[in-house]
Design an enzyme around this catalytic site. Structure first.
Site, mmCIF file in Angstrom:
data_model
loop_
_atom_site.group_PDB
_atom_site.id
_atom_site.type_symbol
_atom_site.label_atom_id
_atom_site.label_comp_id
_atom_site.label_asym_id
_atom_site.label_seq_id
_atom_site.Cartn_x
_atom_site.Cartn_y
_atom_site.Cartn_z
ATOM 1 N N GLY B 130 0.824 -1.208 0.000
ATOM 2 C CA GLY B 130 0.000 0.000 0.000
ATOM 3 C C GLY B 130 0.852 1.249 0.000
ATOM 4 N N SER B 132 0.938 3.931 -3.259
ATOM 5 C CA SER B 132 0.264 5.015 -3.992
ATOM 6 C C SER B 132 -1.133 5.295 -3.454
ATOM 7 C CB SER B 132 0.138 4.649 -5.474
ATOM 8 O OG SER B 132 1.396 4.576 -6.063
ATOM 9 N N GLU B 248 12.606 -4.331 -4.040
ATOM 10 C CA GLU B 248 11.630 -4.323 -5.123
ATOM 11 C C GLU B 248 12.286 -4.070 -6.476
ATOM 12 O OE1 GLU B 248 8.197 -1.951 -4.237
ATOM 13 O OE2 GLU B 248 7.511 -1.942 -6.313
#
Lengths: 339, 383
Positions: B130, B132, B248
């Site tokens: 969570g 954007s 990421e």
């Protein structure tokens, strides 16, 4: 640039040798004294035999250990047949052939004969070299004395490469049973490593310039449009660098696949890197006085030498098509073992 | 200037995993079309994720005391690469395995580690990210979703958007404001784990241009979180998120998104009676780019394995990787269309169409191109 100990020892020497005036002077085919002095310094440094096996009087290093020297030569724009001599001496020594004394240029494409002359259209670093190593008839590599050439002309204006013509008696040595296209692969390997160094130099010069040059009351490096260009240059330079490292992994160099890969990447990036550097530098970059032009001209010349990205990509593509079971993933995981 | 990314070898013990994964995939890979396989880490299949978990391949790098295998980042790279090359449907567990698990292992309390990590490793806890919000994309620090302290924990209000696979996830690891105002920027942000089955959570999938619905809007209306929903330190959310982004951005999924298409096109080229030299050149070009990108990606893994945080280099490799991932469908489309009278095999065409349409998202997810280039420019020393 990150240095291993070898590179750290070579860097200051090149820093002293490769001044802007030396770079300019050695583009003149008549600069015999300046070249002799430069070459003597390189011979005395001992680095030229670093890839020759110890039993034959060299340092017995692997290309993986020594490739940083080739990159440094590109970084400093060393205007002598250093990279080609290093690789040629190593290749000859590994085949049991004592290398000739002095500097060795390498022919980018096979020799051709016309009448009683033997022609070489481009020898990489041939302008001042002592010997040229070339592919003769397929599978045969021959060595030729430069001072016995009936013709030696700069390959192009400002080029460190040369065209040659010889009579048959200028031949020094013949090596048979060579893998096909060895000299062309050696040229591609040398120029790929040199381009990796030149790309880093051009990036460093461009970042410095963008930080210094003020417009609109601030350094141009603060403008996003300039930042984005330099960021892309850094990406391309990193790709060229990694591609060259991949080609320098094999003890039995030049490896056909990884060399093709390195040259394909370096050539594809060369023009873009040079263009972006000039865009960042503005008009000063295209003046003779400012050093950037030496490095960008090198980059464009090496891009073409022994085949551009299209030629080398085609070689890779043919390998992939010819191996029906090979997954693309297998190739990218181990390009030197996949084919 | 940036450090050179050095060619890095995968240690032999980790490389040995490759043939095990390949053997597993030969019998365990669910039957699927080429276009489905091209979706890979966007395609959710909880049963497949459980089958991987039974092999011990979820949470490979997590410590053994929490159900992981304690393996190196190289082992995870080998596993990821094979799964992505095969186009395996790995979306269900992908986020938990890639970043939520490592983040909990690093910043979580002992109780949180014991609760979440074994569940991640058994494919019982799928996560989404969570970050954007409707008004906060690249400018992440401007988020408005807020968790306010209550006697029992936190009360959460706000919304998230572009949350990949929220509809299949059990938990969201979210960045929220716990104090101050949006104008306070990096201060006052914290990370919380939200159980998506709680009252007040609404998940609405968003259909994309390909017809898929992989990302979602998620709304929080007076959601009551317990005290231990907070992960890491209150107010340290920004630093934690940046550590998470390094995980990421370093994986092979940042260069392999068009791999299934490239492989399918290679097979089509091989089946032609006479190769077109322009096809041959492009094949070589794609192979050269992917080889170099993969070596760059592996060099980043080497840095992670040494405990470094190669944030700038990760941005560099991701931007270059996504540039090439995006170019591949465009290049192949031009080659296929250069012989308009030759029919294109349907499965290749479906795969190409999917990738042409979705490719713009490759340089949006995980940080936009423009933001990454700013990070690289700062890393180069531009000021």
């Amino acid at each position: 640039m990150q240095y291993n100990e070898l590179s750290a020892a070579f860097d200051p020497l090149l820093h002293d040798l490769c001044t802007a005036s030396t770079l300019a002077a050695l583009e003149d085919a008549g600069a015999h004294d300046a070249h002799a002095q430069l070459w003597q310094a390189l011979e005395s440094s001992g680095f030229l035999d670093c890839l020759v096996p110890e039993i034959q009087g060299g340092a017995g290093l692997t290309l993986t250990q020594a490739w940083g020297l080739l990159r440094l030569a590109g970084y400093h724009g060393l205007p002598a047949a250093f990279a080609t001599t290093l690789l040629a001496r190593a290749w000859l020594a590994r085949r049991g052939v004592p290398p000739p004394a002095g500097s060795i240029a390498i022919a980018a494409s096979p020799l051709h004969r016309a009448g009683d002359s033997v022609h070489c259209t481009q020898a990489l670093f041939g302008l001042h070299a002592h010997t040229v190593l070339a592919e003769d008839v397929p599978g045969t590599v021959t060595l030729w004395r430069c001072d016995a050439a009936s013709e030696r002309t700069p390959f192009a204006p400002g080029s460190l490469d040369a065209r040659f013509a010889w009579r048959e008696d200028a031949i020094i040595q013949t090596v048979t049973d060579a893998p096909p296209r060895t000299p062309s692969l050696l040229c591609a390997l040398a120029s790929s490593c040199l381009m990796a160094g030149a790309a880093q130099r051009i990036l460093a010069m461009s970042v410095d310039y963008a930080n210094q040059r003020q417009q609109f009351g601030r350094s141009i490096g603060r403008f996003q449009a300039v930042q984005q260009q330099l960021s892309v240059m850094a990406q391309l330079a990193a790709a060229v660098d990694m591609a060259a490292q991949l080609a320098c992994q094999e003890d039995a160099f030049p490896h056909a696949t990884t060399t093709a890969l390195a040259k394909c990447q370096a050539s594809a990036a060369a023009g873009r890197i040079a263009d972006m550097a000039h865009a960042v530098h503005g008009a000063i970059g295209v003046t003779q006085e400012y050093a950037l032009q030496h490095h960008t001209r090198h980059l464009r010349a090496w891009r073409r030498c022994a085949g551009t990205e299209s030629w080398w990509a085609q070689q890779l593509g043919e390998h992939l098509l010819a191996a029906p079971q090979l997954r693309l993933m297998d190739f990218i995981q181990a390009p030197s073992r996949a084919i | 200037m940036l450090d050179t990314l050095e060619l890095t070898e995968i240690p032999a013990e980790d490389l040995a995993l490759r043939s095990q994964v390949q053997t597993f995939l030969r019998h365990a890979m669910p039957s699927s079309t080429t276009a489905q396989r091209a979706r890979s880490w966007m395609r959710s299949d909880p049963a497949f994720s459980r089958a991987l978990a039974q092999q011990g391949w979820l949470g490979l790098t997590l410590p053994t005391e929490y159900g992981g295998q304690g393996r190196s980042p190289f082992a995870r790279f080998v596993l990821s690469e094979e799964l992505l090359a095969a186009g395996a449907p790995v979306a269900a567990h992908w986020i938990a395995d890639r970043q939520s698990g490592p983040l909990i292992a690093r910043f979580g309390t002992e109780a949180q580690r014991h609760f979440y990590l074994p569940r991640i490793c058994c494919a019982e806890a799928f996560f989404c990210i969570g970050m954007s919000e409707p008004g906060s994309g690249s400018d992440l620090a401007s988020i408005r979703t807020r968790a306010v302290r209550t006697p029992d924990g936190w009360c959460l209000n706000g919304s998230k958007i572009w949350t990949t696979n929220a509809q299949h996830a059990h938990y969201m690891l979210a960045l929220v404001r716990t104090s101050g105002e949006p104008a306070d920027r990096h201060q006052g942000l914290s990370q919380v784990i939200i159980d998506l089955s709680l009252p007040g959570v609404t998940i609405r999938p968003i259909h994309d241009l390909t017809g898929d619905a992989h990302f979602c809007e998620v709304f929080f209306d007076q959601v009551a979180l317990t005290e231990d929903a907070l992960i890491g330190e209150e107010g340290q959310g920004w630093a934690q998120v940046n550590a998470e982004l390094a995980f990421e951005r370093t994986g092979p999924e940042r260069l392999l998104s068009s791999m299934v298409l490239a492989q399918a096109w290679l097979e089509t080229c091989r089946s032609l009676p006479q190769p077109d030299v322009r096809d041959t050149v492009l094949l070589g070009q794609i192979a050269a780019w992917l080889t170099v990108l993969r070596a760059l990606s592996l060099a980043l893994v080497g840095k992670l394995a040494k405990g470094q945080n190669p944030a700038v280099q990760a941005a560099l490799v991701k931007d270059l990787g996504t540039t090439i991932e995006q170019a591949i469908p465009d290049w192949i489309a031009d080659r296929l269309g250069s012989h308009p009278d030759t029919p294109v095999p349907a499965s290749l065409l479906h795969t190409l169409s999917y990738l042409e349409q979705i490719a713009p998202s490759f340089s949006l997810r995980g940080g936009t191109r423009e933001i990454l280039r700013g990070i690289i420019a700062r890393g180069l020393g531009l000021r």
